[in-house]
Write a protein that holds these residues in place. Sequence first.
Motif, PDB file in Angstrom:
ATOM      1  N   ALA A 120       0.810  -1.219   0.000  1.00 51.11           N
ATOM      2  CA  ALA A 120       0.000   0.000   0.000  1.00 51.11           C
ATOM      3  C   ALA A 120       0.841   1.267   0.000  1.00 51.11           C
ATOM      4  N   SER A 121       2.125   1.164   0.367  1.00 48.70           N
ATOM      5  CA  SER A 121       2.958   2.371   0.438  1.00 48.70           C
ATOM      6  C   SER A 121       3.097   3.047  -0.920  1.00 48.70           C
ATOM      7  N   TYR A 122       2.940   2.280  -2.010  1.00 46.87           N
ATOM      8  CA  TYR A 122       3.038   2.873  -3.348  1.00 46.87           C
ATOM      9  C   TYR A 122       1.846   3.783  -3.659  1.00 46.87           C
ATOM     10  N   THR A 123       0.783   3.687  -2.871  1.00 52.79           N
ATOM     11  CA  THR A 123      -0.400   4.526  -3.119  1.00 52.79           C
ATOM     12  C   THR A 123      -0.392   5.804  -2.281  1.00 52.79           C
ATOM     13  N   GLU A 124       0.608   5.977  -1.430  1.00 50.42           N
ATOM     14  CA  GLU A 124       0.593   7.103  -0.482  1.00 50.42           C
ATOM     15  C   GLU A 124       0.540   8.458  -1.172  1.00 50.42           C
ATOM     16  N   SER A 125       1.213   8.602  -2.298  1.00 45.12           N
ATOM     17  CA  SER A 125       1.236   9.891  -2.996  1.00 45.12           C
ATOM     18  C   SER A 125       0.104  10.033  -4.010  1.00 45.12           C
ATOM     19  N   LEU A 126      -0.714   9.001  -4.132  1.00 43.38           N
ATOM     20  CA  LEU A 126      -1.783   9.011  -5.126  1.00 43.38           C
ATOM     21  C   LEU A 126      -3.055   9.633  -4.579  1.00 43.38           C
ATOM     22  N   PRO A 127      -3.966  10.099  -5.443  1.00 42.03           N
ATOM     23  CA  PRO A 127      -5.252  10.623  -4.988  1.00 42.03           C
ATOM     24  C   PRO A 127      -6.019   9.584  -4.163  1.00 42.03           C
ATOM     25  N   GLU A 128      -6.936  10.072  -3.336  1.00 46.71           N
ATOM     26  CA  GLU A 128      -7.669   9.221  -2.403  1.00 46.71           C
ATOM     27  C   GLU A 128      -8.382   8.063  -3.087  1.00 46.71           C
ATOM     28  N   CYS A 129      -8.914   8.285  -4.281  1.00 45.99           N
ATOM     29  CA  CYS A 129      -9.684   7.237  -4.957  1.00 45.99           C
ATOM     30  C   CYS A 129      -8.837   5.991  -5.209  1.00 45.99           C
ATOM     31  N   PHE A 130      -7.534   6.160  -5.500  1.00 48.37           N
ATOM     32  CA  PHE A 130      -6.670   5.005  -5.714  1.00 48.37           C
ATOM     33  C   PHE A 130      -6.548   4.176  -4.440  1.00 48.37           C
ATOM     34  N   LYS A 131      -6.445   4.878  -3.316  1.00 53.75           N
ATOM     35  CA  LYS A 131      -6.327   4.175  -2.034  1.00 53.75           C
ATOM     36  C   LYS A 131      -7.601   3.402  -1.719  1.00 53.75           C
ATOM     37  N   VAL A 132      -8.747   3.991  -2.047  1.00 50.27           N
ATOM     38  CA  VAL A 132     -10.029   3.319  -1.806  1.00 50.27           C
ATOM     39  C   VAL A 132     -10.122   2.051  -2.641  1.00 50.27           C
ATOM     40  N   VAL A 133      -9.739   2.148  -3.908  1.00 51.13           N
ATOM     41  CA  VAL A 133      -9.798   0.983  -4.799  1.00 51.13           C
ATOM     42  C   VAL A 133      -8.822  -0.090  -4.336  1.00 51.13           C
ATOM     43  N   PHE A 134      -7.621   0.319  -3.938  1.00 51.40           N
ATOM     44  CA  PHE A 134      -6.619  -0.648  -3.465  1.00 51.40           C
ATOM     45  C   PHE A 134      -7.086  -1.334  -2.185  1.00 51.40           C
ATOM     46  N   ASN A 135      -7.597  -0.566  -1.230  1.00 49.17           N
ATOM     47  CA  ASN A 135      -8.053  -1.145   0.039  1.00 49.17           C
ATOM     48  C   ASN A 135      -9.247  -2.081  -0.159  1.00 49.17           C
ATOM     49  N   ALA A 136     -10.120  -1.736  -1.098  1.00 54.05           N
ATOM     50  CA  ALA A 136     -11.257  -2.613  -1.397  1.00 54.05           C
ATOM     51  C   ALA A 136     -10.765  -3.952  -1.923  1.00 54.05           C
ATOM     52  N   MET A 137      -9.725  -3.917  -2.749  1.00 52.26           N
ATOM     53  CA  MET A 137      -9.147  -5.155  -3.262  1.00 52.26           C
ATOM     54  C   MET A 137      -8.585  -6.001  -2.125  1.00 52.26           C
ATOM     55  N   MET A 138      -7.871  -5.363  -1.196  1.00 55.23           N
ATOM     56  CA  MET A 138      -7.282  -6.085  -0.071  1.00 55.23           C
ATOM     57  C   MET A 138      -8.364  -6.745   0.776  1.00 55.23           C
ATOM     58  N   GLU A 139      -9.453  -6.017   1.001  1.00 53.53           N
ATOM     59  CA  GLU A 139     -10.558  -6.563   1.802  1.00 53.53           C
ATOM     60  C   GLU A 139     -11.211  -7.751   1.101  1.00 53.53           C
ATOM     61  N   LEU A 140     -11.383  -7.642  -0.216  1.00 51.26           N
ATOM     62  CA  LEU A 140     -11.974  -8.756  -0.961  1.00 51.26           C
ATOM     63  C   LEU A 140     -11.078  -9.988  -0.917  1.00 51.26           C
ATOM     64  N   CYS A 141      -9.786  -9.785  -1.032  1.00 43.76           N
ATOM     65  CA  CYS A 141      -8.859 -10.913  -0.961  1.00 43.76           C
ATOM     66  C   CYS A 141      -8.910 -11.566   0.416  1.00 43.76           C
ATOM     67  N   ASP A 142      -8.967 -10.746   1.457  1.00 41.24           N
ATOM     68  CA  ASP A 142      -9.093 -11.282   2.823  1.00 41.24           C
ATOM     69  C   ASP A 142     -10.370 -12.110   2.957  1.00 41.24           C
ATOM     70  N   GLU A 143     -11.454 -11.625   2.354  1.00 42.86           N
ATOM     71  CA  GLU A 143     -12.721 -12.340   2.429  1.00 42.86           C
ATOM     72  C   GLU A 143     -12.630 -13.690   1.717  1.00 42.86           C
ATOM     73  N   ILE A 144     -11.997 -13.706   0.545  1.00 40.44           N
ATOM     74  CA  ILE A 144     -11.829 -14.960  -0.192  1.00 40.44           C
ATOM     75  C   ILE A 144     -11.028 -15.960   0.630  1.00 40.44           C
ATOM     76  N   ILE A 145      -9.925 -15.496   1.231  1.00 44.23           N
ATOM     77  CA  ILE A 145      -9.068 -16.388   2.013  1.00 44.23           C
ATOM     78  C   ILE A 145      -9.802 -16.897   3.246  1.00 44.23           C
ATOM     79  N   GLU A 146     -10.522 -16.020   3.918  1.00 42.23           N
ATOM     80  CA  GLU A 146     -11.259 -16.426   5.116  1.00 42.23           C
ATOM     81  C   GLU A 146     -12.328 -17.466   4.784  1.00 42.23           C
ATOM     82  N   LEU A 147     -13.074 -17.227   3.709  1.00 42.71           N
ATOM     83  CA  LEU A 147     -14.158 -18.135   3.344  1.00 42.71           C
ATOM     84  C   LEU A 147     -13.659 -19.469   2.808  1.00 42.71           C
TER      85      LEU A 147
END
Length: 345
Positions: A120-147
């Motif tokens: 996620a450190s590569y998104t620090e200088s990017l606009p907020e929307c990039f961080k939202v999209v990246f974090n959503a991906m991380m959450e979805l991956c966590d959900e897949i692994i958990e399930l």
Amino acid sequence: MRARSYMSFYEEAHLHDKVLLNFAKLDFNMMQECYKKEVGNTTKWWRKLEFGKKVPYARERIAELYFWPFAMNSEPKYSTFRGVMAKLTQWTTILDDTYDGYGTIEELELFTQAIQRWDASYTESLPECFKVVFNAMMELCDEIIELSAVSGESNLILQSVKEALSHYVKGYIVEAKWCHEGYVPTYDEYKANAASNLGYQLFAITFIALGEFATKETLNWISNNIPLILQASSLVARLTNDLGSHKFERQREHVASAVECCMKQYGFSQEHAYEFIKKDINNCWKDMNEEYLKLVEDIPRPVLDCIVNMARICEFLYENREDKITNCALFNDHIVALLLDPVVV
């Protein structure tokens, strides 16, 4: 939708079985409630993450995009998979719009590195929307692994998901650079890249992980090299998409579609390019059918079916060179039939 038609035809038959027909109608209505719940949960997820506010260019196409997980497998026991896939297809659409119409090439290169390096450190200088999209991906991956934890293959699933995402965004950044440079690739170059940037490998891995097919053999088959059946399905999807949407995409700055690339490589007119691409789509179907028959003894049939069904849903969504995702009015009757109107018992 086809089930509704069958019931209607059957009811008109003079000797139809009323008890059987009533059971079919009740079954349809029960499944419709299940599908509505899955779409409703995806809508709650969308609102919770505030995509509409934090990612202003994001298209909300939850009902329309639900047809992907529904088409991949509509059976009741795959409800968990469809729930995750409904979110995943919405996320991939946002990602598509991020690369196609929002980010600068410098922003997209950083964003690509963030996903490929899982950092996620590569998104620090990017606009907020990039961080939202990246974090959503991380959450979805966590959900897949958990399930999928019950499979005992969580580590291999996570590795497969990471590799699929890396492959996925690599295809997008290639197209973004082509667009930025004003480069029109040859049709062959375009197809070589196109098979990777639809996310079908990621979708298939998700089905394998959540559909109780997560064995080392199946995950290695789908991950190590993109199987020909998946390449063919991805190409059918990409080429039918391009036939249906390339005129709309020409209205804005956008990478050349298969149509323009075909015209460039072979010197074809637009109509000639259409016919050439249709033949290519038919050849992809031949590859899929042949591979299906070769693999059916070694790969679970539902896995092969879901891969083929991803091609089928795109042929439906973009038939007659129309784009039902962009022009939602073309899709209304299908959404109503599947998700809103119950069958009268």
